[in-house]
Design a protein around this motif. Sequence first.
Motif, PDB file in Angstrom:
ATOM      1  N   ARG A  46      -4.679  -6.157  -5.379  1.00 37.46           N
ATOM      2  CA  ARG A  46      -5.444  -4.897  -5.257  1.00 37.46           C
ATOM      3  C   ARG A  46      -6.392  -4.719  -6.446  1.00 37.46           C
ATOM      4  O   ARG A  46      -7.515  -4.250  -6.273  1.00 37.46           O
ATOM      5  CB  ARG A  46      -4.443  -3.730  -5.144  1.00 37.46           C
ATOM      6  CG  ARG A  46      -5.003  -2.424  -4.633  1.00 37.46           C
ATOM      7  CD  ARG A  46      -5.742  -2.521  -3.330  1.00 37.46           C
ATOM      8  NE  ARG A  46      -5.069  -3.309  -2.317  1.00 37.46           N
ATOM      9  CZ  ARG A  46      -5.671  -3.831  -1.251  1.00 37.46           C
ATOM     10  NH1 ARG A  46      -6.968  -3.655  -1.062  1.00 37.46           N
ATOM     11  NH2 ARG A  46      -4.989  -4.525  -0.370  1.00 37.46           N
TER      12      ARG A  46
ATOM     13  N   HIS B 278      -9.197  -7.344  -6.017  1.00 37.55           N
ATOM     14  CA  HIS B 278     -10.086  -6.882  -4.936  1.00 37.55           C
ATOM     15  C   HIS B 278     -10.977  -5.733  -5.417  1.00 37.55           C
ATOM     16  O   HIS B 278     -12.178  -5.710  -5.152  1.00 37.55           O
ATOM     17  CB  HIS B 278      -9.224  -6.444  -3.740  1.00 37.55           C
ATOM     18  CG  HIS B 278      -9.964  -5.661  -2.697  1.00 37.55           C
ATOM     19  ND1 HIS B 278     -10.983  -6.196  -1.944  1.00 37.55           N
ATOM     20  CD2 HIS B 278      -9.844  -4.356  -2.301  1.00 37.55           C
ATOM     21  CE1 HIS B 278     -11.451  -5.258  -1.107  1.00 37.55           C
ATOM     22  NE2 HIS B 278     -10.781  -4.146  -1.318  1.00 37.55           N
TER      23      HIS B 278
ATOM     24  N   CYS C 152     -14.943  -5.634  -5.592  1.00 44.07           N
ATOM     25  CA  CYS C 152     -15.710  -4.583  -4.900  1.00 44.07           C
ATOM     26  C   CYS C 152     -16.686  -3.909  -5.852  1.00 44.07           C
ATOM     27  O   CYS C 152     -17.838  -3.626  -5.484  1.00 44.07           O
ATOM     28  CB  CYS C 152     -14.766  -3.504  -4.362  1.00 44.07           C
ATOM     29  SG  CYS C 152     -13.855  -3.995  -2.906  1.00 44.07           S
TER      30      CYS C 152
ATOM     31  N   HIS D 174     -11.502   3.460  -4.188  1.00 43.25           N
ATOM     32  CA  HIS D 174     -11.434   3.452  -2.718  1.00 43.25           C
ATOM     33  C   HIS D 174     -10.052   3.050  -2.168  1.00 43.25           C
ATOM     34  O   HIS D 174      -9.647   3.525  -1.108  1.00 43.25           O
ATOM     35  CB  HIS D 174     -12.541   2.579  -2.114  1.00 43.25           C
ATOM     36  CG  HIS D 174     -12.250   1.116  -2.068  1.00 43.25           C
ATOM     37  ND1 HIS D 174     -12.196   0.313  -3.186  1.00 43.25           N
ATOM     38  CD2 HIS D 174     -11.985   0.295  -1.022  1.00 43.25           C
ATOM     39  CE1 HIS D 174     -11.916  -0.930  -2.826  1.00 43.25           C
ATOM     40  NE2 HIS D 174     -11.780  -0.965  -1.519  1.00 43.25           N
ATOM     41  N   ASP D 175      -9.351   2.179  -2.886  1.00 44.59           N
ATOM     42  CA  ASP D 175      -8.033   1.732  -2.392  1.00 44.59           C
ATOM     43  C   ASP D 175      -6.887   2.208  -3.284  1.00 44.59           C
ATOM     44  O   ASP D 175      -5.816   1.605  -3.273  1.00 44.59           O
ATOM     45  CB  ASP D 175      -8.010   0.190  -2.325  1.00 44.59           C
ATOM     46  CG  ASP D 175      -8.634  -0.353  -1.049  1.00 44.59           C
ATOM     47  OD1 ASP D 175      -8.843   0.425  -0.096  1.00 44.59           O
ATOM     48  OD2 ASP D 175      -8.903  -1.568  -1.006  1.00 44.59           O
TER      49      ASP D 175
ATOM     50  N   ASP E 267     -16.841  -3.555   0.116  1.00 42.97           N
ATOM     51  CA  ASP E 267     -15.432  -3.777   0.464  1.00 42.97           C
ATOM     52  C   ASP E 267     -15.295  -4.991   1.390  1.00 42.97           C
ATOM     53  O   ASP E 267     -14.352  -5.756   1.300  1.00 42.97           O
ATOM     54  CB  ASP E 267     -14.912  -2.507   1.157  1.00 42.97           C
ATOM     55  CG  ASP E 267     -13.404  -2.511   1.375  1.00 42.97           C
ATOM     56  OD1 ASP E 267     -12.685  -3.164   0.601  1.00 42.97           O
ATOM     57  OD2 ASP E 267     -12.958  -1.844   2.327  1.00 42.97           O
TER      58      ASP E 267
ATOM     59  N   ARG F  20     -12.859 -12.057  -0.693  1.00 41.86           N
ATOM     60  CA  ARG F  20     -12.696 -12.113   0.765  1.00 41.86           C
ATOM     61  C   ARG F  20     -12.931 -13.533   1.250  1.00 41.86           C
ATOM     62  O   ARG F  20     -13.847 -14.210   0.768  1.00 41.86           O
ATOM     63  CB  ARG F  20     -13.698 -11.179   1.455  1.00 41.86           C
ATOM     64  CG  ARG F  20     -13.544  -9.704   1.105  1.00 41.86           C
ATOM     65  CD  ARG F  20     -12.344  -9.111   1.786  1.00 41.86           C
ATOM     66  NE  ARG F  20     -12.426  -7.664   1.853  1.00 41.86           N
ATOM     67  CZ  ARG F  20     -11.390  -6.885   2.104  1.00 41.86           C
ATOM     68  NH1 ARG F  20     -10.183  -7.388   2.310  1.00 41.86           N
ATOM     69  NH2 ARG F  20     -11.550  -5.578   2.167  1.00 41.86           N
TER      70      ARG F  20
HETATM   71 FE   LIG Z   1     -10.749  -2.317  -0.129  1.00 42.74          FE
END
Ligand SMILES: [Fe+2]
Length: 187
Positions: free
Chosen positions: A19, A22, A26, A51-52, A128, A134
């Motif tokens: 997380r 990521h 992002c 955002h997360d 994202d 990704r």
């Molecule tokens: Fe995300």
Amino acid sequence: MRYDDETRRDILSRLSGFRLKHTLGCEKAARMLAQQYGEDEDKCAFAMLLHDITKTFSQEEQLNLCEKYGIIPNDVEKTEWKMLHGKTAAAIAADVYGAPPDVVHAISYHTTGCADMTLLDKIVYMADYIEENRSFDGVKTARKLAARNLDKALLYGLNSSLRDLIHRGKQIHVDTVLARNWLLEHM
Ligand SMILES: [Fe+2]
Ligand SMILES: [Fe+2]
């Protein structure tokens, strides 16, 4: 807007493992898109950092946050409760970190998209989707599109998400349908 190095460190200290990686990916992608398309870089970065922030929370924790912040889950969100992380993260961004309404909005709709997406909303959705960690099928195409035309990239992202949901037999959030319809009318 309460966004500075200290806030950034505070937010990052709450994330770990994938997380965290990521989120940093992002942030980088959002800054790049912001530069390219002329949006406020710090706003985009602020939205990405948060955002997360509730993504790893349990169903119970998500529902407690909904209760606390007056978020009423719709039928899809009741079943696909993980989708609530956008809305709960948005509530925390506003309440705990003093994020401005446009940043809160972008966080709220980063998973589903929505009608009338602003440039900030689009950048947050796409960052994202294409950030460097990704690796799903099609991510290279999405990155190429994002470098040329943000709306085409967004349509590609929405189409892929919809196909994926159908393929997996999942319910479709109405905001994703509204996002796609609106985009087709306005791109
Ligand atoms: Fe995300
Ligand atoms: Fe998310």
